[in-house]
Design a protein around this motif. Structure first.
Motif, PDB file in Angstrom:
ATOM      1  N   VAL A  46      47.890  20.768  15.280  1.00 51.57           N
ATOM      2  CA  VAL A  46      46.472  21.122  15.254  1.00 51.57           C
ATOM      3  C   VAL A  46      45.945  21.186  16.674  1.00 51.57           C
ATOM      4  O   VAL A  46      46.101  20.238  17.448  1.00 51.57           O
ATOM      5  CB  VAL A  46      45.652  20.102  14.437  1.00 51.57           C
ATOM      6  N   GLU A  47      45.319  22.307  17.014  1.00 52.94           N
ATOM      7  CA  GLU A  47      44.753  22.497  18.351  1.00 52.94           C
ATOM      8  C   GLU A  47      43.239  22.693  18.246  1.00 52.94           C
ATOM      9  O   GLU A  47      42.770  23.758  17.824  1.00 52.94           O
ATOM     10  CB  GLU A  47      45.383  23.718  19.020  1.00 52.94           C
ATOM     11  N   GLU A  92      50.209  29.956   9.677  1.00 50.71           N
ATOM     12  CA  GLU A  92      49.233  29.872  10.755  1.00 50.71           C
ATOM     13  C   GLU A  92      47.845  29.862  10.134  1.00 50.71           C
ATOM     14  O   GLU A  92      47.548  30.672   9.253  1.00 50.71           O
ATOM     15  CB  GLU A  92      49.363  31.061  11.715  1.00 50.71           C
ATOM     16  N   GLN A  93      47.025  28.937  10.600  1.00 54.44           N
ATOM     17  CA  GLN A  93      45.675  28.821  10.041  1.00 54.44           C
ATOM     18  C   GLN A  93      44.615  28.773  11.137  1.00 54.44           C
ATOM     19  O   GLN A  93      44.848  28.265  12.234  1.00 54.44           O
ATOM     20  CB  GLN A  93      45.552  27.558   9.183  1.00 54.44           C
ATOM     21  N   GLU A  94      43.475  29.312  10.777  1.00 53.13           N
ATOM     22  CA  GLU A  94      42.276  29.217  11.618  1.00 53.13           C
ATOM     23  C   GLU A  94      41.240  28.497  10.760  1.00 53.13           C
ATOM     24  O   GLU A  94      40.794  29.019   9.738  1.00 53.13           O
ATOM     25  CB  GLU A  94      41.801  30.617  11.996  1.00 53.13           C
ATOM     26  N   ILE A  95      40.905  27.271  11.145  1.00 55.05           N
ATOM     27  CA  ILE A  95      39.997  26.457  10.335  1.00 55.05           C
ATOM     28  C   ILE A  95      38.697  26.212  11.103  1.00 55.05           C
ATOM     29  O   ILE A  95      38.710  25.743  12.242  1.00 55.05           O
ATOM     30  CB  ILE A  95      40.640  25.104   9.957  1.00 55.05           C
ATOM     31  N   TRP A  96      37.589  26.543  10.462  1.00 56.45           N
ATOM     32  CA  TRP A  96      36.267  26.287  11.025  1.00 56.45           C
ATOM     33  C   TRP A  96      35.659  25.132  10.231  1.00 56.45           C
ATOM     34  O   TRP A  96      35.399  25.265   9.036  1.00 56.45           O
ATOM     35  CB  TRP A  96      35.381  27.527  10.931  1.00 56.45           C
ATOM     36  N   ALA A  97      35.470  23.995  10.885  1.00 55.39           N
ATOM     37  CA  ALA A  97      34.988  22.789  10.198  1.00 55.39           C
ATOM     38  C   ALA A  97      33.646  22.353  10.761  1.00 55.39           C
ATOM     39  O   ALA A  97      33.350  22.570  11.942  1.00 55.39           O
ATOM     40  CB  ALA A  97      36.004  21.659  10.330  1.00 55.39           C
ATOM     41  N   THR A  98      32.836  21.722   9.917  1.00 47.52           N
ATOM     42  CA  THR A  98      31.521  21.244  10.338  1.00 47.52           C
ATOM     43  C   THR A  98      31.409  19.739  10.165  1.00 47.52           C
ATOM     44  O   THR A  98      31.942  19.161   9.217  1.00 47.52           O
ATOM     45  CB  THR A  98      30.402  21.919   9.534  1.00 47.52           C
ATOM     46  N   GLU A  99      30.704  19.123  11.094  1.00 48.71           N
ATOM     47  CA  GLU A  99      30.385  17.701  10.976  1.00 48.71           C
ATOM     48  C   GLU A  99      28.968  17.512  10.457  1.00 48.71           C
ATOM     49  O   GLU A  99      28.464  16.392  10.398  1.00 48.71           O
ATOM     50  CB  GLU A  99      30.562  17.016  12.332  1.00 48.71           C
ATOM     51  N   ASP A 100      28.318  18.626  10.078  1.00 47.43           N
ATOM     52  CA  ASP A 100      26.963  18.552   9.508  1.00 47.43           C
ATOM     53  C   ASP A 100      26.997  17.994   8.092  1.00 47.43           C
ATOM     54  O   ASP A 100      25.968  17.569   7.560  1.00 47.43           O
ATOM     55  CB  ASP A 100      26.316  19.944   9.479  1.00 47.43           C
ATOM     56  N   VAL A 145      45.772  25.833  13.540  1.00 39.95           N
ATOM     57  CA  VAL A 145      46.761  24.990  12.859  1.00 39.95           C
ATOM     58  C   VAL A 145      48.044  25.786  12.649  1.00 39.95           C
ATOM     59  O   VAL A 145      48.007  26.933  12.200  1.00 39.95           O
ATOM     60  CB  VAL A 145      46.234  24.492  11.498  1.00 39.95           C
ATOM     61  N   ALA A 146      49.166  25.174  12.980  1.00 38.89           N
ATOM     62  CA  ALA A 146      50.479  25.799  12.752  1.00 38.89           C
ATOM     63  C   ALA A 146      51.339  24.851  11.928  1.00 38.89           C
ATOM     64  O   ALA A 146      51.418  23.654  12.226  1.00 38.89           O
ATOM     65  CB  ALA A 146      51.159  26.115  14.081  1.00 38.89           C
ATOM     66  N   LYS A 147      51.972  25.382  10.891  1.00 36.89           N
ATOM     67  CA  LYS A 147      52.875  24.599  10.044  1.00 36.89           C
ATOM     68  C   LYS A 147      54.217  25.310   9.998  1.00 36.89           C
ATOM     69  O   LYS A 147      54.305  26.468   9.591  1.00 36.89           O
ATOM     70  CB  LYS A 147      52.297  24.456   8.631  1.00 36.89           C
ATOM     71  N   THR A 148      55.246  24.620  10.431  1.00 41.10           N
ATOM     72  CA  THR A 148      56.589  25.209  10.452  1.00 41.10           C
ATOM     73  C   THR A 148      57.552  24.314   9.687  1.00 41.10           C
ATOM     74  O   THR A 148      57.363  23.108   9.601  1.00 41.10           O
ATOM     75  CB  THR A 148      57.094  25.363  11.898  1.00 41.10           C
ATOM     76  N   GLY A 149      58.576  24.925   9.140  1.00 38.76           N
ATOM     77  CA  GLY A 149      59.565  24.156   8.392  1.00 38.76           C
ATOM     78  C   GLY A 149      59.951  24.894   7.137  1.00 38.76           C
ATOM     79  O   GLY A 149      60.692  25.876   7.169  1.00 38.76           O
ATOM     80  N   MET A 150      59.435  24.440   5.970  1.00 39.55           N
ATOM     81  CA  MET A 150      59.730  25.098   4.709  1.00 39.55           C
ATOM     82  C   MET A 150      59.256  26.546   4.734  1.00 39.55           C
ATOM     83  O   MET A 150      59.877  27.429   4.164  1.00 39.55           O
ATOM     84  CB  MET A 150      59.055  24.344   3.549  1.00 39.55           C
TER      85      MET A 150
END
Length: 265
Positions: free
Chosen positions: A128-129, A156-164, A147-152
């Protein structure tokens, strides 16, 4: 002038009516609880021979349970009960339902099968970056995470998160996640590493864009939260209708909870 006895009887009758009304209101109040409502738009593309799809799902959280409902009146709804580990799937088109206990399902898997699946999952690496990029999405201030997930499989993910939004649904999403604390990886080093990486995402995901390769096909999906609000919810909302018939499941598996809130990998 009315007779005193008749007048007394009328007062008693009014008193009983008020008492019954009060009791009814109390029972209704006891049957309701302030819950969380989430409306999500789910988009996908890339499936061979299929046009891009867009589906709206609604999530209800109250009474210690979570329900993910399809906007399609003939679709399938799912109810999660983390206290018992039970997942209930209701097919409204045929008025049937079946139940799967996640804990029993895990125990029912053969040891060689579990070891093989665990070994495959342990190979999954999550990175996660956090970025400094921000934007407003549907009224919430969001920060972008890569976000990058490698293995199985490669994801590649682009996540927009809020702390509101102060919202933690891990106890529900962990029930569906094999890498959760009670999943196959449990408290293993690989499981802890994956969860620690995902915890770098601060707040609740509002927009998640995913790209993955599956059997040589590029697939893309997008999950966007449009509404989050608190509202009273009846306990009956998390129950199977009385006229639905139960169906037995003989396979240790379940359909994916499309549109369910995002949790750990």
């Amino acid at each position: 002038m009315k007779h005193p006895v008749l007048r007394s009887a009328r007062f008693v009758s009014l008193g009983l009516t008020a008492l019954l009304a009060s009791a009814l209101c109390s029972s209704i109040a006891l049957a309701e609880e302030d819950g969380v409502f989430i409306e999500t738009v789910n988009r996908s593309s890339g499936l061979t021979g299929e046009a891009p799809t867009e589906e709206v799902s609604q999530t209800f959280v109250a009474h210690g349970k979570m329900k993910v409902a399809s906007a399609d009146p003939n679709g399938t709804d799912m109810i999660l009960d983390p206290a018992t580990g039970e997942m209930t799937f209701m097919n409204h088109g045929v008025k049937e339902f079946y139940k799967i206990n996640a804990k029993s399902m895990m125990e029912g898997l053969s040891k060689p099968g579990m070891d093989q699946m665990r070994a495959m999952m342990e190979q999954t690496k999550v990175t996660v970056e956090p970025t400094d990029e921000t934007r407003e999405i549907n009224g919430w201030n969001c920060r972008k995470y890569r976000v990058a997930k490698t293995g199985m499989m490669e994801i590649e993910q682009e996540i927009w998160a809020t702390e509101d939004v102060d919202l933690d649904l891990d106890r529900y999403t962990d029930l569906m996640s094999l890498s959760g604390p009670d999943g196959l990886l449990g408290d293993s080093e690989a499981g802890r590493a994956q969860r620690a990486e995902m915890e770098k995402i601060k707040g609740y995901p509002i927009l998640t864009k995913s790209k993955m390769q599956l059997m040589g096909t590029n697939m893309e999906s997008e999950t966007e939260v449009r509404v989050i609000r608190r509202e009273p919810m009846a306990a009956s909302l998390f129950e199977v209708p009385a006229d639905y018939k139960e169906r037995e499941m003989n396979m240790p598996g379940a359909p994916s909870a499309h549109g369910a809130p995002a949790g750990h990998p």
